[in-house]
Design an enzyme around this catalytic site. Structure first.
Site, PDB file in Angstrom:
ATOM      1  CE  LYS A   1      -0.703   0.808  -0.479  1.00  0.00           C
ATOM      2  NZ  LYS A   1      -0.703   0.505   0.446  1.00  0.00           N
TER       3      LYS A   1
ATOM      4  CG  ASP B   1      -5.829  -2.823   0.568  1.00  0.00           C
ATOM      5  OD1 ASP B   1      -5.425  -3.977  -0.460  1.00  0.00           O
ATOM      6  OD2 ASP B   1      -4.723  -2.406   0.893  1.00  0.00           O
TER       7      ASP B   1
ATOM      8  CE  LYS C   1      -7.657  -2.765   4.161  1.00  0.00           C
ATOM      9  NZ  LYS C   1      -6.237  -2.852   4.268  1.00  0.00           N
TER      10      LYS C   1
ATOM     11  CG  ASP D   1      -4.719   2.053   0.054  1.00  0.00           C
ATOM     12  OD1 ASP D   1      -3.301   2.115   0.441  1.00  0.00           O
ATOM     13  OD2 ASP D   1      -3.913   0.529  -0.008  1.00  0.00           O
TER      14      ASP D   1
ATOM     15  CG  ASP E   1      -5.220  -5.606   3.590  1.00  0.00           C
ATOM     16  OD1 ASP E   1      -4.966  -5.166   2.419  1.00  0.00           O
ATOM     17  OD2 ASP E   1      -5.868  -5.449   4.853  1.00  0.00           O
TER      18      ASP E   1
ATOM     19  CD  GLU F   1      -2.158  -3.512   0.061  1.00  0.00           C
ATOM     20  OE1 GLU F   1      -2.235  -4.257   0.230  1.00  0.00           O
ATOM     21  OE2 GLU F   1      -2.336  -2.143  -0.607  1.00  0.00           O
TER      22      GLU F   1
ATOM     23  NE  ARG G   1       4.251  -4.870   4.072  1.00  0.00           N
ATOM     24  CZ  ARG G   1       3.231  -5.223   5.560  1.00  0.00           C
ATOM     25  NH1 ARG G   1       4.652  -5.788   5.830  1.00  0.00           N
ATOM     26  NH2 ARG G   1       3.056  -4.037   5.825  1.00  0.00           N
TER      27      ARG G   1
HETATM   28  N1  BES Z   1      -3.312   0.157   2.628  1.00  0.00           N
HETATM   29  C1  BES Z   1      -3.246  -0.907   3.506  1.00  0.00           C
HETATM   30  C2  BES Z   1      -3.161   0.254   5.008  1.00  0.00           C
HETATM   31  C3  BES Z   1      -3.754   1.970   6.010  1.00  0.00           C
HETATM   32  C4  BES Z   1      -4.986   1.073   6.419  1.00  0.00           C
HETATM   33  C5  BES Z   1      -4.032   2.532   4.819  1.00  0.00           C
HETATM   34  C6  BES Z   1      -5.808   2.000   6.824  1.00  0.00           C
HETATM   35  C7  BES Z   1      -4.724   3.745   5.312  1.00  0.00           C
HETATM   36  C8  BES Z   1      -5.666   3.502   6.606  1.00  0.00           C
HETATM   37  C9  BES Z   1      -2.994  -1.515   3.463  1.00  0.00           C
HETATM   38  O1  BES Z   1      -2.137  -1.891   2.685  1.00  0.00           O
HETATM   39  C10 BES Z   1      -2.536  -2.533   4.570  1.00  0.00           C
HETATM   40  O2  BES Z   1      -3.534  -2.905   4.174  1.00  0.00           O
HETATM   41  N2  BES Z   1      -2.210  -2.120   5.837  1.00  0.00           N
HETATM   42  C11 BES Z   1      -2.472  -3.837   6.818  1.00  0.00           C
HETATM   43  C12 BES Z   1      -0.918  -4.777   6.956  1.00  0.00           C
HETATM   44  C13 BES Z   1      -0.868  -6.365   7.808  1.00  0.00           C
HETATM   45  C14 BES Z   1      -1.852  -7.076   6.531  1.00  0.00           C
HETATM   46  C15 BES Z   1       0.551  -6.486   7.889  1.00  0.00           C
HETATM   47  C16 BES Z   1      -2.598  -3.083   7.836  1.00  0.00           C
HETATM   48  O3  BES Z   1      -2.479  -2.088   8.051  1.00  0.00           O
HETATM   49  O4  BES Z   1      -3.205  -3.788   8.759  1.00  0.00           O
HETATM   50 ZN    ZN Z   2      -2.609  -1.001   1.337  1.00  0.00          ZN
HETATM   51 MN    MN Z   3      -3.450  -3.750   2.413  1.00  0.00          MN
END
Ligand code: BES
Ligand code: ZN
Ligand code: MN
Length: 493
Positions: A260, A265, A272, A283, A342, A344, A346
């Site tokens: 990824k 992000d 966020k 990210d 968010d 994204e 996947r």
């Molecule tokens: N890049 C983030 C996950 C992340 C969070 C990585 C903190 C490193 C530190 C990912 O893209 C994300 O935002 N995931 C969301 C998913 C949710 C919207 C279902 C999350 O984990 O909140």
């Molecule tokens: Zn992300």
């Molecule tokens: Mn995200």
């Protein structure tokens, strides 16, 4: 790359200047070479004065040690020798004791019972190299007393310098790979956007890696609308980079690594909160690991056919950004309802996994992704989450994790979880609600993997914002490079 210390190997001999580092156990027993050049009484008396007992991780420093030309002697405790198995960690500790002021240092690579074996020396050197890493290219000033990586010439004194150099050669390739990954992850997103990231992978060509860069037009043609949808809100164009190292048996199926690479992000329209958002420059740690790994495999001329593929995008809000409720058609033909922009990573990986599976028919696919905050809730920063459709692959990854210290912990998959991402309007939706967030993310990915043995490593907790360890003082860890190099070396070469 940050200034690496010069590492060299030479036969045991007392240094004519600089720092001398030696190891002792919890009975203050030194190795044979150290016993020969040191006055045993000196260490014993200094130890008594400092209440140094040789317990693991402790150190005793003696300035202007009598009888030696070295300006400083550092004795590092290892506790019980039978328990001092992690030579990489020991190398890190030793390097940490060589102060920035030292122009030269010598480390005696021996334990109380005798000289370290070549592989142990290699591990020691690896730890020293990784500890010396610092990302300071944007520091124009330095506070007083701030730790600076030693730029010293470090000599590792050994029984057999030739054998040590040979053991180091392969590990040096891996160390370089880790450094490459750390540099990429530490780099800010105004500098490292998808196109620039893709440009930097070109350095692999010098090692004989074939590097292909697909632009948006090429991805559009392939039908990668899930990946492209993530990048569409950004002024920066998306890229897909495919790296190939073919040094294994001709015609044998490759092993494949997918990363990824969300260069930043913001969350997109599902934006966020501001607090901590700067961390989202990391990210792309999965993609960084894949590049570092390809470097390691090529630089040590691994006898394997390997493919690395990284999806590079920037997730931004804006007039062109993807909206919640949008439905996109992925390369696989499956339609995806975007619930949360968010989620994204996947979307990016779904297309890249499908592409790699179809184009290369690999022996297995391992993807790495800073995919969910939920994996940190479950495992903290000590283990990466491991999800797999293949017990053998999961077992091998677990074993490689224990061997390298880059540990992984297996999490479940199953049809009950898969139901949580069925969509009202499309084939699948990109989030599954609050519960089991890391698992539903993995279930999503699995829908883009056919029958190929596959593992997903959720490295949100381990790839960045890393805890300080003996072999890493940097924000980025380079997690996964050593782990996957070991997987390949142990089971696929
Ligand atoms: N890049 C983030 C996950 C992340 C969070 C990585 C903190 C490193 C530190 C990912 O893209 C994300 O935002 N995931 C969301 C998913 C949710 C919207 C279902 C999350 O984990 O909140
Ligand atoms: Zn992300
Ligand atoms: Mn995200």
């Amino acid at each position: 790359m940050s200034d690496a210390p010069k590492l060299g190997f030479a036969p045991f001999a007392p240094p004519s200047k600089g720092v001398l580092v030696v190891f002792c156990d919890d009975g203050l027993k030194l190795g044979p070479a150290a016993r020969k050049v040191l006055d045993g009484d000196l260490v014993r008396r200094a130890a008594a004065a400092e209440r140094f007992t040789g317990k693991s991780g402790s150190a005793l420093e003696i300035v202007l040690p009598a009888g030696l030309k070295a300006s400083r002697l550092v004795v590092i405790g290892i506790g019980k020798e039978s328990e001092a198995k992690d030579l990489t960690k020991l190398g890190g500790i030793a390097m940490g004791k060589i102060s920035s002021q030292a122009a030269s240092a010598t480390i005696f690579a021996e334990l109380p019972s005798g000289a370290m074996k070549p592989d142990q020396v290699g591990d020691l050197a690896l730890g020293a190299r990784l500890r010396a890493y610092a990302f300071d290219r944007y520091k124009t000033k330095r506070k007083e007393g701030e730790e600076r990586p030693p730029k010293a010439n470090v000599t590792i004194a050994v029984a057999d310098a030739g054998a040590a150099r040979k053991a180091w050669a392969a590990r040096e390739a891996v160390a370089e790979g880790v450094v490459i990954a750390r540099d990429l992850v530490n780099e800010p997103a105004n500098v490292l956007y998808p196109e620039e990231f893709a440009r930097r992978t070109a350095a692999l060509k010098k090692l004989g890696v074939a590097v292909e860069v697909l632009d948006e037009k090429a991805m559009k043609k392939l039908g990668m609308n899930a990946l492209l949808g993530v990048g569409q809100g950004s002024a920066r164009e998306s890229r897909l980079v495919v790296m190939r190292w073919n040094h294994g048996r001709r015609g044998s199926a490759p092993v494949a690594f997918i990363g990824k690479g969300v260069c930043f992000d913001t969350g997109g329209i599902s934006i966020k909160p501001a607090q901590g958002m700067e961390d989202m420059k990391g990210d792309m740690a999965g993609a960084a690991c894949v590049v570092g790994l390809m470097h390691a495999l090529a630089a040590r001329k691994a006898r394997v056919n390997a493919v690395g593929a990284i999806g590079l995008v920037e997730n931004m809000p804006g007039p062109d950004a993807q909206r919640p409720g949008d439905i996109v058609k992925s390369m696989s033909g499956q339609t995806i309802e975007i619930i949360n922009t968010d989620a994204e990573g996947r979307l990016v990986l779904g297309d890249v996994l499908w592409y790699v599976g179809k184009r290369f028919k690999p022996k297995f696919m391992v993807n790495l992704a800073t995919l969910t905050g939920a994996i940190m809730v479950a495992l903290g920063q000590e283990h990466a989450g491991l999800f797999s459709n293949d017990d053998k692959l999961a077992e091998r990854l677990t074993k490689a994790g224990l061997a390298t210290g880059e540990r992984v912990w297996r999490m479940p998959l199953g049809p009950e979880y898969d139901k949580l991402i069925d969509s009202k309007f499309a084939d699948v939706k990109n989030t599954g609600g609050r519960n089991a967030g890391s698992i539903t993310a993995a279930q999503f990915l699995q829908r883009f993997v056919d029958k190929t043995p596959w593992a997903h490593l959720d490295i949100a907790g381990t790839g960045m914002n890393s805890p300080q360890t003996d072999i890493n003082k940097s924000w980025a860890s380079g997690f996964g490079v050593r782990l996957l190099d070991r997987l390949v070396a142990d089971d696929y070469e």
